[in-house]
Design a protein around this motif. Structure first.
Motif, short mmCIF file in Angstrom:
data_model
loop_
_atom_site.label_atom_id
_atom_site.label_comp_id
_atom_site.label_asym_id
_atom_site.label_seq_id
_atom_site.Cartn_x
_atom_site.Cartn_y
_atom_site.Cartn_z
N ASN A 150 -7.06 3.51 53.11
CA ASN A 150 -8.38 4.17 53.33
C ASN A 150 -8.84 5.39 52.57
O ASN A 150 -8.44 6.23 53.08
CB ASN A 150 -8.94 3.48 54.40
CG ASN A 150 -10.30 5.03 55.00
OD1 ASN A 150 -11.13 5.10 54.25
ND2 ASN A 150 -10.44 4.71 56.41
N PRO A 151 -9.12 5.81 51.58
CA PRO A 151 -9.36 7.06 51.11
C PRO A 151 -10.67 8.15 51.71
O PRO A 151 -9.60 9.63 51.79
CB PRO A 151 -10.48 6.79 50.23
CG PRO A 151 -10.87 6.36 50.26
CD PRO A 151 -10.48 4.46 50.66
N LYS A 152 -10.68 7.88 52.96
CA LYS A 152 -11.69 8.80 54.09
C LYS A 152 -10.21 9.33 54.99
O LYS A 152 -10.50 10.57 55.17
CB LYS A 152 -12.63 8.29 54.47
CG LYS A 152 -13.89 7.46 53.88
CD LYS A 152 -14.73 7.31 55.00
CE LYS A 152 -16.40 7.30 54.24
NZ LYS A 152 -17.15 6.73 54.46
N LEU A 153 -8.98 8.69 55.09
CA LEU A 153 -8.37 9.15 55.63
C LEU A 153 -7.25 10.38 54.82
O LEU A 153 -6.37 10.55 55.91
CB LEU A 153 -7.14 8.18 55.74
CG LEU A 153 -7.94 7.29 56.89
CD1 LEU A 153 -6.40 5.97 57.05
CD2 LEU A 153 -7.90 8.17 58.60
N TYR A 154 -7.67 11.02 54.21
CA TYR A 154 -7.33 11.82 52.99
C TYR A 154 -8.01 13.01 52.67
O TYR A 154 -9.31 12.69 53.30
CB TYR A 154 -6.86 11.54 51.87
CG TYR A 154 -6.06 10.42 52.04
CD1 TYR A 154 -4.85 10.26 52.33
CD2 TYR A 154 -6.19 8.92 51.05
CE1 TYR A 154 -4.02 8.87 52.60
CE2 TYR A 154 -5.42 7.90 50.98
CZ TYR A 154 -4.01 7.65 51.60
OH TYR A 154 -3.26 6.59 51.71
N SER A 155 -7.72 14.28 52.79
CA SER A 155 -8.55 15.27 52.28
C SER A 155 -9.36 15.00 51.15
O SER A 155 -9.19 14.36 50.44
CB SER A 155 -7.51 16.99 52.30
OG SER A 155 -7.24 16.42 50.65
N PRO A 156 -10.88 16.22 51.06
CA PRO A 156 -12.37 15.73 50.28
C PRO A 156 -10.78 16.24 49.04
O PRO A 156 -11.29 15.45 48.03
CB PRO A 156 -13.03 16.72 50.74
CG PRO A 156 -12.66 16.74 51.64
CD PRO A 156 -11.39 16.64 52.28
N PHE A 157 -10.33 17.03 48.60
CA PHE A 157 -9.67 16.90 47.46
C PHE A 157 -9.35 16.24 46.88
O PHE A 157 -9.21 16.00 45.77
CB PHE A 157 -8.82 18.35 47.44
CG PHE A 157 -7.53 18.91 46.40
CD1 PHE A 157 -8.64 19.54 45.07
CD2 PHE A 157 -6.46 18.52 46.53
CE1 PHE A 157 -7.49 19.58 44.12
CE2 PHE A 157 -5.65 18.95 45.29
CZ PHE A 157 -6.25 19.31 44.06
N VAL A 158 -7.66 14.99 47.47
CA VAL A 158 -7.02 14.33 47.36
C VAL A 158 -8.22 13.12 46.97
O VAL A 158 -8.49 12.39 45.98
CB VAL A 158 -6.24 13.47 48.51
CG1 VAL A 158 -5.70 13.13 47.84
CG2 VAL A 158 -5.33 15.29 48.78
N ARG A 159 -9.31 12.81 48.00
CA ARG A 159 -9.68 11.39 46.91
C ARG A 159 -11.07 11.77 45.87
O ARG A 159 -11.21 10.63 45.66
CB ARG A 159 -11.68 11.60 48.18
CG ARG A 159 -11.08 11.27 50.01
CD ARG A 159 -12.65 11.31 50.41
NE ARG A 159 -11.93 12.15 52.00
CZ ARG A 159 -12.46 12.09 53.05
NH1 ARG A 159 -14.20 12.80 52.44
NH2 ARG A 159 -12.16 12.95 53.79
N ARG A 160 -10.97 12.87 45.30
CA ARG A 160 -11.82 13.12 44.27
C ARG A 160 -10.43 12.47 43.30
O ARG A 160 -10.40 12.70 42.34
CB ARG A 160 -12.39 14.38 44.04
CG ARG A 160 -13.20 15.03 45.18
CD ARG A 160 -14.02 16.29 44.48
NE ARG A 160 -12.87 17.46 44.94
CZ ARG A 160 -13.71 18.39 46.06
NH1 ARG A 160 -14.14 17.87 46.80
NH2 ARG A 160 -12.83 19.44 46.13
N MET A 161 -9.19 13.18 43.93
CA MET A 161 -8.23 13.11 42.54
C MET A 161 -7.94 11.69 42.73
O MET A 161 -7.27 10.57 41.86
CB MET A 161 -6.82 13.81 43.21
CG MET A 161 -6.87 15.01 42.72
SD MET A 161 -5.09 15.73 43.43
CE MET A 161 -4.24 15.17 42.60
N LEU A 162 -8.12 10.93 43.67
CA LEU A 162 -8.18 9.65 43.53
C LEU A 162 -9.45 8.99 43.12
O LEU A 162 -9.09 7.17 43.24
CB LEU A 162 -7.19 9.00 45.09
CG LEU A 162 -6.27 9.62 45.79
CD1 LEU A 162 -6.31 8.66 47.52
CD2 LEU A 162 -5.21 8.84 45.65
N ASN A 163 -10.16 9.44 42.77
CA ASN A 163 -11.81 8.67 42.17
C ASN A 163 -11.69 7.45 43.26
O ASN A 163 -12.52 5.91 42.89
CB ASN A 163 -11.15 8.56 41.46
CG ASN A 163 -11.34 8.73 39.80
OD1 ASN A 163 -11.42 10.37 39.75
ND2 ASN A 163 -9.53 9.24 38.90
N ALA A 164 -12.20 7.76 44.42
CA ALA A 164 -12.93 7.19 45.12
C ALA A 164 -13.83 6.90 45.28
O ALA A 164 -14.93 7.51 44.71
CB ALA A 164 -12.31 7.50 46.64
#
Length: 612
Positions: free
Chosen positions: A567-581
């Motif tokens: 679940n990408p929302k469990l990561y910080s916004p910065f990491v979410r962008r890297m994961l291309n959620a």
């Protein structure tokens, strides 16, 4: 090396102002305590909301931005801070200001990395995040460390102001502890989070007035700001150490890094503060509240820290501790207040009220959050839950912990340096707590098994280092002597009462002691390097680093299940962008804590909305 020391028994000297409250001081103090109790009665009986856990712990999530900001400031300013931070600067110089300034980078970290993750996942209990991100065992392990910290620190929060009150009134310190702990338990038990927050607002006003008055009057009595800075510089209190030897007691780098870990852990990852933040309606409100809290904290803590420098300048060349009037640095502030404000009716009472306000704020917030964590994590799974029963049990927990605080004061009175003791105790696990949260938000490949073992690794290693460090203290291998002061300028500076007190002391039999020739001091060491000699300022930093030292390599030994959905929302916004959620996210400023959805992002509502 053998040294000969002479001890003295101090007796009051003529001319020393009697360290006793007057009627006005008692009136100011009683009014402050009465206001705190009245707020509890108001929210407990007259402005009573629904009898639910949500109302008791989060005020129905309708709290206002400014009161929460003020409450967050108050929660960081325990009586320990009001008493021991000036003592730290008096004894070891102004380097501690860098721990205060660490709040500047901390607030953006909290606002843009940690709090958005909580709001996106509807987190009401910060430890709930660890269960969502890792597993239930990780959550339980961290909540156990939270409860342990509360058991260790709550008696300290309450005992320090009792120490100050006893110094200026002569009333038995444990009797004071009983009375004031009872008042705190009373309003916390009755009014819940609303009483805690609004009492904090009143107490913050008392604290702000007090620390500003101490700064202004102390500077005037010393001869002005230029004189304060001149004496502090001559006495070595304005020397900032920039060396990289971790055995140096306090450096710019250790203060900054340790301060960042401390404030991040206290504001964003400690349930007593998170509980306030998530009681706001939306992330936008939380962001504004945190910015205001950061500014307020910097203002009050700067005045509080600088009070130690003013205090040193006042007694430069005429040290009350050397004269036998004050037994240890933690008792210097009451003496200083009586010296500079003793002739102003009610001012000593205002300062002691300030110390108690700070402690009551910390104590009430921690009691309220501790009750929620204990009930929902350890009691609720084993009983039939109803809202009324939950509130009743939590109030009993508050009462029980209040009694424990009273008994704990019997041990706290033996501590030599309260601030150093607190920093050391929290060093065992706070680094691990901050580290595992950041691990979850920044390293997607880490699973629950790795998280649990990394916490155990960090806590065990830090406990081993700290225990052996304390043994070195006991053996005399580490000795933090304060920076030097003297008594040779008492007459020239007109502080005759301190000089008379010194002359009136009676020397006792000299004692010869044998001390190690190789020691680690506040300013250096002639011993071979030992990890046990590392300054307590580095403990939190090392604890956080150990989490990543273990977790990163072990994430390759115990990798995540490839079929496990992330679940990408469990990561910080910065990491979410890297994961291309790809999943769209609502604007956080408009995003409230969800209440009515049955399921959010594949996670059942009952799991996401597990109460405090």
């Amino acid at each position: 090396m053998s040294t000969t020391t002479a001890t003295t028994s101090s007796i009051p000297a003529a001319g020393i102002e009697d360290l006793r409250f007057g009627l006005t001081d008692y009136t100011v103090f009683v009014v402050m305590l009465s206001m705190s109790a009245a707020i509890g009665v108001y929210f407990g009986f007259f402005a009573k909301g629904k009898n639910t856990t949500d109302e008791y712990l989060r005020g129905g999530k309708k709290m206002q931005t400014l009161p929460i900001a003020i409450s967050l400031v108050s929660s960081q300013l325990s009586g320990v801070a009001i008493m021991s931070v000036p003592a730290e600067n008096y004894s070891f110089g102004f380097t501690f200001i860098f721990a205060v300034l660490a709040m500047i980078p901390t607030i953006p970290i909290v606002i843009y990395i940690i709090v958005p993750t909580f709001y996106d996942n509807n987190i009401l209990n910060c430890y709930e995040y660890l269960e969502l991100r890792f597993n239930k065992r990780t959550r339980q392990l961290i909540t156990m460390t939270f409860i342990l910290n509360q058991f260790l620190m709550l008696p300290v929060y309450m005992f320090v102001p009792s120490l100050a009150f006893s110094q200026v009134t002569g009333v038995n310190i444990h009797l004071i502890n009983v009375v004031v702990s009872s008042v705190c338990v009373f309003y916390t038990m009755l009014g819940g989070i609303k009483a805690v927050v609004w009492t904090d607002v009143v107490q913050a006003g008392v604290m702000l007035i007090s620390v500003v008055m101490v700064g202004v009057l102390g500077t005037m009595r010393t001869g002005g700001l230029s004189t304060v800075l001149e004496y502090a510089t001559e006495g070595g209190r304005m020397d900032f150490i920039t060396g990289f030897d971790p055995r140096l007691r306090a450096t710019v780098w250790s203060s900054l890094s340790s301060g960042m870990l401390l404030w991040t852990g206290k504001i964003a990852l400690d349930q007593s503060c998170v509980q306030r933040i998530v009681s706001l309606p939306s992330y936008g409100h939380a962001k504004k509240s945190l910015y205001v809290a950061g500014v307020g904290f910097l203002v009050i803590m700067f005045f509080n820290a600088f009070a130690g420098i003013i205090m040193f300048a006042r007694y430069y060349g005429c040290d009350p501790m050397l004269a036998g009037l004050v037994s240890k640095p933690d008792k210097m502030m009451p003496f200083f207040i009586q010296d500079i404000m003793g002739n102003l009716a009610g001012m000593p009472g205002l300062f002691i009220s300030c110390v108690f306000s700070a402690s009551l704020s910390s104590l009430s917030a921690n009691l309220n959050s501790l009750a929620g964590v204990v009930y929902f994590d350890y009691i609720k799974p084993h009983i039939r839950h109803t809202e009324a029963r939950a509130n009743g049990v939590m109030k009993l927990i508050v009462i029980g912990m209040g009694g424990y605080c009273i008994l704990g004061g019997l041990l706290v009175q033996r501590f030599k340096s309260i601030l150093q003791t607190m920093w050391t105790i929290t060093g065992i696990n706070m680094g691990a707590v901050v580290g595992v949260f950041l691990l979850g938000m920044f390293v997607p490949r880490v699973n629950g098994k790795v998280a649990v073992t990394s916490i155990l690794f960090s806590v065990i290693v830090m406990a081993w280092i700290i225990i052996n460090g304390q043994l070195n203290f006991k053996a005399g291998l580490i000795r933090y002597d304060p920076l030097p002061n003297s008594l040779d300028q008492c007459e020239a500076r007109g502080l005759h009462s301190i000089l008379n007190a010194y002359n009136a002391t009676l020397p006792t039999t000299a004692a010869t002691t044998t001390e190690p020739t190789q020691v680690t001091t506040a300013l250096g060491s002639n011993r071979d390097f030992s990890v046990y000699d590392i300054s307590f300022y580095w403990y939190k930093v090392i604890g956080a680093i150990l989490i990543f030292v273990w977790a990163i390599p072990m994430s390759y030994v115990w990798p995540r299940d490839k079929n496990e959905k992330q679940n990408p929302k469990l990561y910080s916004p910065f990491v979410r962008r890297m994961l291309n959620a790809s999943e769209p996210v609502l604007e956080l400023e408009e995003l409230p804590l969800k209440e009515n959805e049955k399921e959010t992002n594949g996670v059942p509502q009952e799991k996401q909305q597990q109460p405090l």
